[in-house]
Design a protein around this motif. Structure first.
Motif, PDB file in Angstrom:
ATOM      1  N   PHE A 262     -26.667  90.856  -9.597  1.00 51.07           N
ATOM      2  CA  PHE A 262     -26.696  92.314  -9.643  1.00 51.07           C
ATOM      3  C   PHE A 262     -28.049  92.741 -10.195  1.00 51.07           C
ATOM      4  O   PHE A 262     -28.460  92.298 -11.268  1.00 51.07           O
ATOM      5  N   SER A 263     -28.728  93.610  -9.438  1.00 49.99           N
ATOM      6  CA  SER A 263     -30.090  93.994  -9.785  1.00 49.99           C
ATOM      7  C   SER A 263     -30.214  95.508  -9.927  1.00 49.99           C
ATOM      8  O   SER A 263     -29.629  96.264  -9.144  1.00 49.99           O
ATOM      9  N   THR A 264     -30.963  95.937 -10.935  1.00 53.07           N
ATOM     10  CA  THR A 264     -31.255  97.360 -11.077  1.00 53.07           C
ATOM     11  C   THR A 264     -32.245  97.788  -9.999  1.00 53.07           C
ATOM     12  O   THR A 264     -33.001  96.974  -9.471  1.00 53.07           O
TER      13      THR A 264
ATOM     14  N   PHE B 298     -28.192  87.538 -18.569  1.00 51.02           N
ATOM     15  CA  PHE B 298     -29.077  88.699 -18.513  1.00 51.02           C
ATOM     16  C   PHE B 298     -30.517  88.196 -18.485  1.00 51.02           C
ATOM     17  O   PHE B 298     -30.947  87.484 -19.396  1.00 51.02           O
TER      18      PHE B 298
ATOM     19  N   ILE C 162     -27.577  89.159 -14.018  1.00 50.10           N
ATOM     20  CA  ILE C 162     -27.865  90.592 -14.119  1.00 50.10           C
ATOM     21  C   ILE C 162     -29.347  90.717 -14.422  1.00 50.10           C
ATOM     22  O   ILE C 162     -29.822  90.221 -15.454  1.00 50.10           O
TER      23      ILE C 162
ATOM     24  N   VAL D 202     -28.308  99.258 -16.780  1.00 49.82           N
ATOM     25  CA  VAL D 202     -27.474  98.077 -17.001  1.00 49.82           C
ATOM     26  C   VAL D 202     -26.244  98.435 -17.825  1.00 49.82           C
ATOM     27  O   VAL D 202     -25.130  97.982 -17.534  1.00 49.82           O
TER      28      VAL D 202
END
Length: 280
Positions: A228-230, A186, A212, A244
């Motif tokens: 994986f991206s917001t 993270f 992430i 998330v």
């Protein structure tokens, strides 16, 4: 609009293609521009270090450092939309409740992120986590809460998940990991260096790294096998958390679906083992 944004807008049509790439990065991801050297920025977007430096002169700054200093100031002034509500409390009460505004905003951010997800990448992440000999999770600073919750919950589903706190014992245990293991890292603005170092080292050891984060070009990207991206309206670590958490719920559901019977057995074992630690 910040001064550098105005200057980019006024001069954009006169920029060369390489300078436009730098300008677009600066507009879309100012935190990346603020936290990296000119050389690193150039590598991220595939232009020379000279092009990154030249942009500063092209839009009226005396140096790259002068431009970067202004960008850093703007990034550090960015506040979560949550923190803006106190200054608009009266109008917020007239239009809708605070919890309605916040939770509706979370829904929008979750929807934006959902639409950007690649199903193939998601399924690969589920399979890698499900089949891993050992899963390790790392997240520092504002990311620690998310990392801790995910590791705790994953242990109730499949076990053999370890949260890394980066003490000496943890560094020793990291050396035992191999290509059959998975690291979930993270990493959110302002990107803790320790997390990046762990991801870099373990990827070098062929551990599969799932990053992430809050941007497809954040520093963790180059150390990740899957990223994986917001997708938020604008950069905010606080606003990333609900998105998330929703994504992590989806990952956990995907793992459970892989083998529901195994999950039931693991859950029963977990509850039996820890029943004396909980009130009910």
């Amino acid at each position: 609009m910040y001064e550098y944004e105005t200057r980019i807008k006024d001069n954009f049509s006169d920029l060369s293609n390489s300078l436009k790439k730098v300008a677009e990065l600066l507009k879309e991801h100012p935190f990346v521009f603020a936290s990296n050297s000119a050389e690193k920025i150039g590598k991220i977007i595939g232009v020379s270090e000279t092009s990154v430096i030249r942009l500063a002169y092209s839009i009226g700054y005396k140096s790259f450092l002068e431009l970067q200093k202004e960008v850093r100031a703007s990034v550090f002034e960015m506040k979560s939309t949550i923190l803006d509500y106190d200054s608009n409390a009266e109008s917020a009460q007239q239009e809708s409740t605070v919890f309605e505004q916040v939770m509706l905003r979370d829904q929008v951010n979750i929807r934006r992120t959902t639409q950007s997800l690649n199903e193939s990448n998601f399924n690969e992440a589920v399979n890698k986590i499900y089949n891993a000999k050992q899963v390790v999770v790392v997240g520092n600073g504002a990311s620690f809460g998310l990392a801790h919750w995910f590791c705790f919950t994953l242990n109730t589903i499949r076990g053999t998940c370890k949260l890394i706190n980066l003490n000496m014992d943890d560094y020793f245990s990291l050396q035992q990991l191999d290509e059959e293991c998975v690291l979930i890292a993270f990493s959110f603005s302002r990107y803790m260096v320790q997390t990046l170092h762990v991801a870099e080292e373990l990827k070098r050891k062929n551990v599969f790294v799932i990053g992430i984060t809050d941007s497809e070009i954040s520093p963790i990207a180059e150390h990740s096998n899957l990223l994986f991206s917001t997708k938020l309206a604008y950069m905010s670590t606080l606003d990333s958390a609900p998105v998330v958490t929703s994504f992590l719920n989806a990952l956990l559901a995907g793992i459970i679906i892989k083998d529901a019977d195994k999950y039931k057995k693991q859950k029963a074992t977990y509850e039996q083992t820890y029943s004396k630690l909980f009130f009910n």
